[in-house]
Write a protein that holds these residues in place. Structure first.
Motif, PDB file in Angstrom:
ATOM      1  N   ASN A   1     -11.926  -1.368   3.715  1.00 27.64           N
ATOM      2  CA  ASN A   1     -11.627   0.001   3.278  1.00 27.64           C
ATOM      3  C   ASN A   1     -12.735   0.957   3.694  1.00 27.64           C
TER       4      ASN A   1
ATOM      5  N   ASN B   1       0.847  -1.196   0.000  1.00 28.89           N
ATOM      6  CA  ASN B   1       0.000   0.000   0.000  1.00 28.89           C
ATOM      7  C   ASN B   1       0.881   1.244   0.000  1.00 28.89           C
TER       8      ASN B   1
ATOM      9  N   THR C   1      -5.174   9.766  -3.016  1.00 29.84           N
ATOM     10  CA  THR C   1      -5.525   8.777  -4.033  1.00 29.84           C
ATOM     11  C   THR C   1      -6.577   9.435  -4.924  1.00 29.84           C
TER      12      THR C   1
END
Ligand SMILES: Cc1cc2nc3c(=O)[nH]c(=O)nc-3n(C[C@H](O)[C@H](O)[C@H](O)COP(=O)(O)OP(=O)(O)OC[C@H]3O[C@@H](n4cnc5c(N)ncnc54)[C@H](O)[C@@H]3O)c2cc1C
Ligand SMILES: Cc1ncc(C[n+]2csc(CCOP(=O)(O)OP(=O)(O)O)c2C)c(N)n1
Ligand code: SF4
Ligand SMILES: [Mg+2]
Lengths: 542, 346, 417
Positions: B332, B207, B222
């Motif tokens: 997530n 990650n 992101t």
């Protein structure tokens, strides 16, 4: 710069590489028919006027609207808005409140005194319009815009037809009606009131009309056979409503029973309530689902205290006002059948709201006419069997609504115009309908419909003030912007943005886009990501 | 330079007004004042990566690169230099004798983009060109694997470089081999869909946004080609900050993922909406904003559009593996609170 | 200004005089003192307008240099041995992109076995990378060559390695003449890059080149080195004129005009060679030597002219082409192609093995008597080799050779860096 060979290159030189040659299918911009436009009986280009309204240019929006319909303030009140039923946004959250925006535009126009465009050139031809209802008014307006001299002959004392003598004023305030009629007359349309045309051919001949449009409506109340005592007070709905426009209000008494299940029945019952009836009961043969009246009207009536007896027929009416009512039951086919079970109802008056027939007497000596089921048959061009004689609205076979009547008027006007010129009017071909599956709804933010403020109940029951009020500016803007622009580019720039090959050329505000086929590789992302379904993919021919 | 010389200031915050028809989510919006429209809606946008490049039809990386670089150009008033790692982006954009780039651009090696960018930034500093800013860009392989050392070094020194990673989840340029960004279950040429555990191993991978945050660099985010406004806002925010910055952009690859070219954005959107690719930004190592999911979808919707996951739908065992993928998405969503907040709602 | 100073310090001062703009390096013995010196100057503000960047690897060091140079900055780095190999990919890249970076190589052996001492294996491994490679004989020359290197690099748009023997030069205290800033400025104009990353005039640098143009690109790189063959002596003479001392050039023949035996070598060992030559000349032996300063480009013509009249040529190399023999010898042989004389390759000084006058004298005498093998390893301990070879034949799992030898010698590895 003294650039090293091959390793260092001039910027942007890849333009020499025409990647368009990779393509096996090509994107094309299309216009699809928005479902609202498709559903509008008046043929309004709804999406187009919403487009103008979205940017706050209400005058442009209004002008776009009246290209097809000269009565927006009226439509915004009485139209049953099939457009909203068809609206794709209904699949997303709720249909766009097209009707309320239309009303807002209509009211703005009246408030600001916006006027219609005058005809560019006069034709020198005279056209007769019989009846100043919505259909006649619409035809007169469109004929006038096409440059013809138009005269409306109207039997009644005021223009408007059923909009005045049928629809109650709590739904359509008369100043609105007057305003919109006046604007049509201001274009130079002649109106002669209080004159009933009795022989159409005679009138045309006498006054030198090259063509005529008949829009006499349907005013003869249908009767049902109900045995009744001498003193029993039995009235018909159209008469009651017509009387509402006169000096003396109709005497209905404290207990009023209305027989029928259409909108007229509801209007009478609600009118009775407003006139002081303690009880207004509608008796209807079938169930609520089968009722021809619109659900929202039933709802409003119920809120106002109107009672409805479903699955009931009236057998007779005694002198003292006692009604005998038979309960009905639906058979397997859904038809009401008598059960033999009876009850009684007390009523000071019984109002029959069972529909209307057309008074065709003015057509008595016209050859070639076809009359079927009490209405005049017309072709797709709205012409009757007699050349030069056109008809529309309630007197021809179709749904009986103001909007349909307006649509007939427009359509007839275009065909009359062509007929007068010795040509045929060919409507532009219709595009494919922009159904929901053409859309990429992701791009539309969630936005529920604006609820129109509703007048509080107390005032509704006691006065004839308008029940539903309009949107204010912000609401109208919000509502207009809920439009998805189904099937027609609204310049959201998505195609321009999402092309990995910069193969979409943005032409600037109002000019839309163009594909640069030199570089378009035919990936189809623009098609997938076009929110409104205005791009399609076709196979490359070579 | 050919482009406009009086760029308008773009607010760094997300678009405040919701325009329902034209949407908060479309590229442009005729109803918005020009200065708050997206860079991509601008007729005068730079098209930093111009037509004629040789990316596959529907390449998400080509799109993501233009989105990001155009936004950076806008933010820097065209005072931008780009350093590119080896990979699809480099190969499809600069085969001799043609380049698609319209900006000063250099390609050195596969694994050194971050370091080369540090050098460019140092040169700008010593030469007193503090207005000229530097971006480095590369694929996931060039970033999370071979270029990782240089990336970490650039982060750690807090060099004034924005690093853009275009994550298409494998080594595409060499024919779709696994990288440390390849998701579990995905078929690649080196994680074939054969055997009892077909596709990429579960429980592997790296990650990098989180690792970037661990460097306590000033800005990490992101982004996805499916959310242009969000992406542009992040690039704009990044360009307003000095020091090391990192944006990890999800870019579907029709070739490597076995998806329809027309579905590139749809797939990227489903990755976000399923929770598999969370969108967030972090300042100084702390997550400060997340882009909430608008319409949550099960991971199946995302997976089934891609041939690299086809084996998951072939049998019962696949179902269990899909459940594992769903668990990743759920984690997530929980970790970032992707369902909370009402940023995207009217 | 004359100074008694360490070689590394002398080089650092020379670099500083060249007004570098970006310096980045990663530590490795024996290069460290050079960059430490520069780092200190930057930090102390003595080197204005210069960035010193500490990076995480040699690969990054040269990559940063690539970026800085492409962006128009005069850029310097230094490394040795493993470090040079670690940056190998970038070494080729910098040359391919034509970036005028100057890099000092503190020459050191390459492991395994890891060894920090001097030989030329490291820079030799990069001989075909496209860089110009200059070898310094003394600390003074190392200092001077760096000044010339920037001029050369920037005129040709080609990176230059200045190779100096690790420890022998880098760590040796010597008297050097450090020129004044004004002198250097007069010799080395400000850097005007051939190509540069500039928003005002954007270009794409580092395109992908296919078969249709790759050969031409490579030829042009080769051609650039051929141009250097002319430029290097030119700069050397200009330098001599301006600074009053000879440094650099392609080759430096010593007492060769009538020599029958000529020794060819690179770097600091030439000093020892010259002493032996002088001794033997004193005894009437017709011997001389040639120092190769420019190993890349390789001065074929100059060497041929210097060597063709000799009877024999001994190439003394501090590197080994394993499985072949000499690396420098190959070039020398090419320079003499068609010339009939005896050629000997002598591998010497590997991993810091001392090259003594005594051994050299013996070697030259053997050569003079034509009693040398084609390839000779100077001072090779034949006993060790023989017994190790024997041990290896006894067992397949004989263990690592290096450790076995050390054990036998009773020595402990020292100062591994
Ligand atoms: C109570 C009631 C409520 C309604 N509510 C709605 C509603 O909410 N929404 C909706 O869309 N529709 C509604 N309708 C239906 C709608 O009013 C009609 O469909 C529409 O008015 C028909 O228009 P038209 O022009 O064909 O006829 P009309 O509106 O009936 O107009 C005909 C006109 O011709 C005149 N005329 C007739 N004969 C002659 C003659 N021989 N010479 C000269 N003039 C003549 C009449 O006086 C009249 O003015 C309602 C109808 C009723 C009865
Ligand atoms: C040192 C080195 N190792 C391997 C390669 C081969 N190589 C070139 S591009 C590439 C894959 C690039 O993958 P990624 O960085 O994810 O970018 P993508 O092509 O997927 O956009 C590889 C392995 C190389 N060029 N250099
Ligand atoms: S392989 Fe994938 S990343 Fe590479 S050009 Fe094609 S679509 Fe783009
Ligand atoms: Mg990749």
């Amino acid at each position: 710069m003294d650039k090293p060979f091959a390793i260092t290159l001039d910027v942007g030189s890849s333009l020499a590489n025409r990647t368009g040659s990779w393509r096996t299918s090509r994107p094309l911009y299309v216009d699809r028919l928005p479902p609202c436009n498709h559903a509008c009986p008046a043929g309004e280009n709804i999406q187009q006027w919403l487009y103008h309204a979205e940017s706050g240019d209400y005058e442009a929006a209004w002008h776009a609207l009246v290209e097809n319909n000269p009565l927006p303030a009226i439509m915004g009140r009485v139209c049953y808005h099939p457009c909203e039923g068809a609206c794709n946004r209904g699949r997303l959250d709720e249909a766009v409140g097209i009707n309320s925006v239309e009303r807002f535009l209509g009211d703005e126009a009246l408030k600001r005194g916006w006027q219609f465009k005058r005809p560019a050139a006069l034709s020198g031809k005279r056209v007769l319009v019989v009846g100043a209802g919505p259909s006649g008014l619409s035809a007169a307006y469109h004929l006038r815009r096409l440059g013809h001299a138009v005269k409306i002959v109207e039997a009644g004392p005021l223009a408007g037809g059923m909009m005045r003598f049928g629809i109650p004023k709590y739904r359509l305030p008369r100043d609105v009606l007057d305003g919109e009629v006046a604007r049509i007359l201001d274009m130079g349309v002649e109106l002669e009131l209080n004159r009933k045309v009795t022989d159409i051919r005679q009138t045309m001949r006498d006054e030198g009309f090259a063509a005529a449009f008949l829009a006499v409506g349907a005013h003869i109340a249908k009767r049902a056979y109900i045995p009744a005592g001498e003193a029993a007070r039995m009235l018909d709905a159209v008469a009651v409503l017509r009387d509402m426009e006169g000096a003396d209000q109709p005497m209905l008494g404290r207990r009023v029973v209305v027989y029928g299940g259409g909108n007229t029945a509801l209007d009478v019952a609600r009118t009775a309530k407003r006139l002081g009836a303690t009880e207004a009961i509608i008796v209807y043969r079938r169930t609520r689902e089968k009722m021809p009246a619109h659900d929202f009207e039933v709802e409003e009536a119920l809120q106002e205290g109107v009672l409805i007896k479903w699955l009931s027929t009236i057998k007779n009416m005694a002198d003292e006002g006692t009604l005998t009512v038979e309960k009905m039951a639906l058979d397997d086919k859904g038809f009401p059948q008598p059960t033999g079970e009876f009850e009684t109802l007390e009523a000071d008056s019984l109002v029959l709201a069972l529909g209307q027939d057309v008074d065709l007497s003015l057509l008595d000596n016209v050859p070639g006419l076809v009359i079927k089921d009490g209405v005049v048959q017309v072709g797709p061009d709205m012409m009757t069997g007699f050349p030069g004689l056109f008809a529309g609205g309630d007197m021809v076979p179709s749904e009986r609504t103001v909007t349909v009547a307006v649509g007939h008027g427009k359509k007839a006007a275009r065909h009359i115009d062509a007929w007068l010129r010795g040509t045929k009017y060919a409507p532009p071909p219709k595009h494919e309908i922009a159904t929901y599956d053409h859309l990429n709804a992701w791009y539309y933010a969630d936005a529920p419909k604006t609820v129109r403020p509703v007048l509080d109940l107390v005032r509704r029951q006691s006065t004839f003030d308008e029940v539903v009020s309009g949107l204010d500016e912000t609401n109208a803007l919000f509502e207009a912007r809920r439009c998805l622009s189904c099937g027609n580019c609204f310049e959201c720039d998505n195609c321009y943005g999402v092309c990995p090959d910069n193969a979409v050329i943005k032409l600037g505000p109002g000019k839309r886009f163009e594909f640069n086929y030199d570089y378009c590789k035919g990936c189809g992302i623009c098609v997938s990501e076009c929110p409104c379904g205005a791009i399609t993919m076709v196979p490359e021919t070579i | 330079m050919s482009t406009h010389d009086t760029p308008t200031e773009r607010p760094t915050q997300r678009q405040p007004v919701k325009f329902y028809q034209t949407g908060t989510f479309t590229v442009g919006n005729r109803l918005l004042p020009e200065n708050v429209r997206s860079v991509q809606a601008d007729m005068r946008r730079t098209n930093s990566l111009n037509s004629g490049h040789r990316a596959c039809q529907g390449c998400g990386e080509a799109l993501g690169a233009r989105y990001a670089i155009d936004a950076a150009m806008q933010a820097t008033r065209n005072q931008l230099i780009a350093v590119n790692a080896t990979g699809c982006l480099e190969v499809f954009s600069t085969p001799y004798p043609e380049t698609s780039w319209q900006i000063p651009w250099i390609h050195s090696l596969f694994g050194n983009a971050a370091a080369v960018a540090s050098g460019v930034a140092a040169a700008m500093r010593v030469k007193g060109h503090s207005d000229v800013r530097v971006v480095a860009q590369g694929g996931d392989g060039g970033t999370t694997d071979i270029g990782f050392g240089c990336l970490s070094g650039m982060f750690e020194r807090n060099d004034d470089v924005l690093y853009l990673c275009y994550d298409n989840e494998a080594y595409m340029n060499t024919g779709v081999q696994r990288s440390s960004a390849t998701p579990p279950g995905a078929r690649t040429a080196t994680t074939p869909a054969v055997g009892r555990q077909p596709g990429n191993e579960f429980g592997t991978g790296k990650n990098v946004p989180a690792i970037a945050m661990a460097h306590r660099i000033p800005y990490v985010a992101t982004a996805s080609v499916a959310n242009l406004r969000d992406l542009e806002q992040k690039v704009t925010t990044a360009m307003a900050i000095r020091g090391a910055r990192y944006i990890h952009i999800h870019v579907p690859c029709p070739l490597g993922w076995g998806s329809a070219p027309a579905d590139t954005i749809r797939i990227a959107r489903l990755a976000v909406e399923s929770g598999l690719f969370p969108l967030y930004e972090a300042h100084d190592g702390q997550v400060t904003a997340r882009t909430p999911i608008r319409r949550r979808v099960p991971v199946d919707d995302y997976l089934k559009l891609q041939k690299r996951f086809a084996h998951l739908f072939a049998n019962e065992a696949g179902k269990e593996r899909i459940a594992l993928v769903q668990a990743v998405a759920d984690r997530n969503i929980a970790e970032f609170g992707l369902l909370a907040g009402d940023d995207a709602h009217g | 200004m004359l100074k008694q100073t360490e070689g590394s310090r002398a080089v650092a001062e020379a670099i500083a005089l060249c007004r570098p703009e970006v310096i980045c390096a990663y530590p490795i013995t024996p290069q460290t003192h050079i960059v430490e010196g520069l780092g200190e100057m930057v930090k102390a503000g003595e080197l204005a307008g210069c960035e010193f960047i500490n990076v995480e690897s040699e690969f990054a060091a040269l990559s940063v240099a690539i970026g800085a140079s492409a962006a128009g900055a005069r850029t310097y780095t230094a490394t040795s041995s493993q470090g040079l190999l670690f940056m190998a990919e970038a070494v080729y890249n910098a040359a391919g992109l034509g970036l005028p970076i100057v890099m000092t190589i503190g020459n050191r052996a390459i492991g395994a076995p890891i060894n920090i001492w001097n030989d030329h294996s490291d820079s030799m491994s990069m001989r075909d990378a496209g860089w110009i490679q200059l070898f310094a004989e003394t600390n003074q020359e190392a200092l001077d060559l760096h000044i010339q290197a920037f001029r050369l690099a920037e005129e040709l748009s080609c990176p230059v390695m200045v190779c100096m023997d690790g420890f022998i030069l880098t760590h040796a205290y010597d008297r050097v003449d450090v020129p004044a800033q004004a002198e250097v400025d007069a010799f080395l104009p400000a850097f005007e890059p051939r190509q540069v990353l500039d928003p005002a005039e954007p270009v794409t640098i580092g395109a992908m080149v296919g078969p249709e143009a790759f050969t031409e690109v490579r030829y042009l790189a080769h051609h650039k080195q051929l141009r250097a063959l002319a430029l290097i002596p030119h700069l050397s003479s200009e330098f001599a004129a301006k600074f009053g001392r000879a440094s650099g050039g392609l080759i430096r023949p010593y007492r060769t005009s009538d020599a029958e035996t000529i020794v060819v070598a690179l770097g600091s060992v030439i000093g020892t060679v010259k002493e032996v030559v002088d001794d033997m000349r004193g005894e009437g032996v017709a011997i001389g030597c040639v120092s190769i300063c420019s190993f890349r480009p390789f001065p074929l013509t100059a060497l041929r002219e210097a060597l063709e009249h000799a009877k024999r040529v001994i190439v003394l190399e501090k590197c080994l082409a394993v499985g072949l023999g000499g690396i420098v010898s190959d070039g020398v042989r090419k320079a003499l192609s068609g010339v009939m004389l005896k050629g000997y390759t002598v591998i010497a000084g590997l991993g810091g093995r001392a090259i003594t006058r005594k051994s050299l004298r013996q070697l030259f005498e053997d050569a003079g008597a034509d009693e040398l093998e084609q390839v000779t390893f100077l001072d090779l301990n034949a006993d060790i080799v023989a017994s190790e070879l024997e041990r290896e034949t006894l067992s397949r799992r004989s263990g690592p050779t290096a450790e076995a030898i050390l054990r036998r010698l009773g020595t402990v590895a020292s100062g591994i860096g």
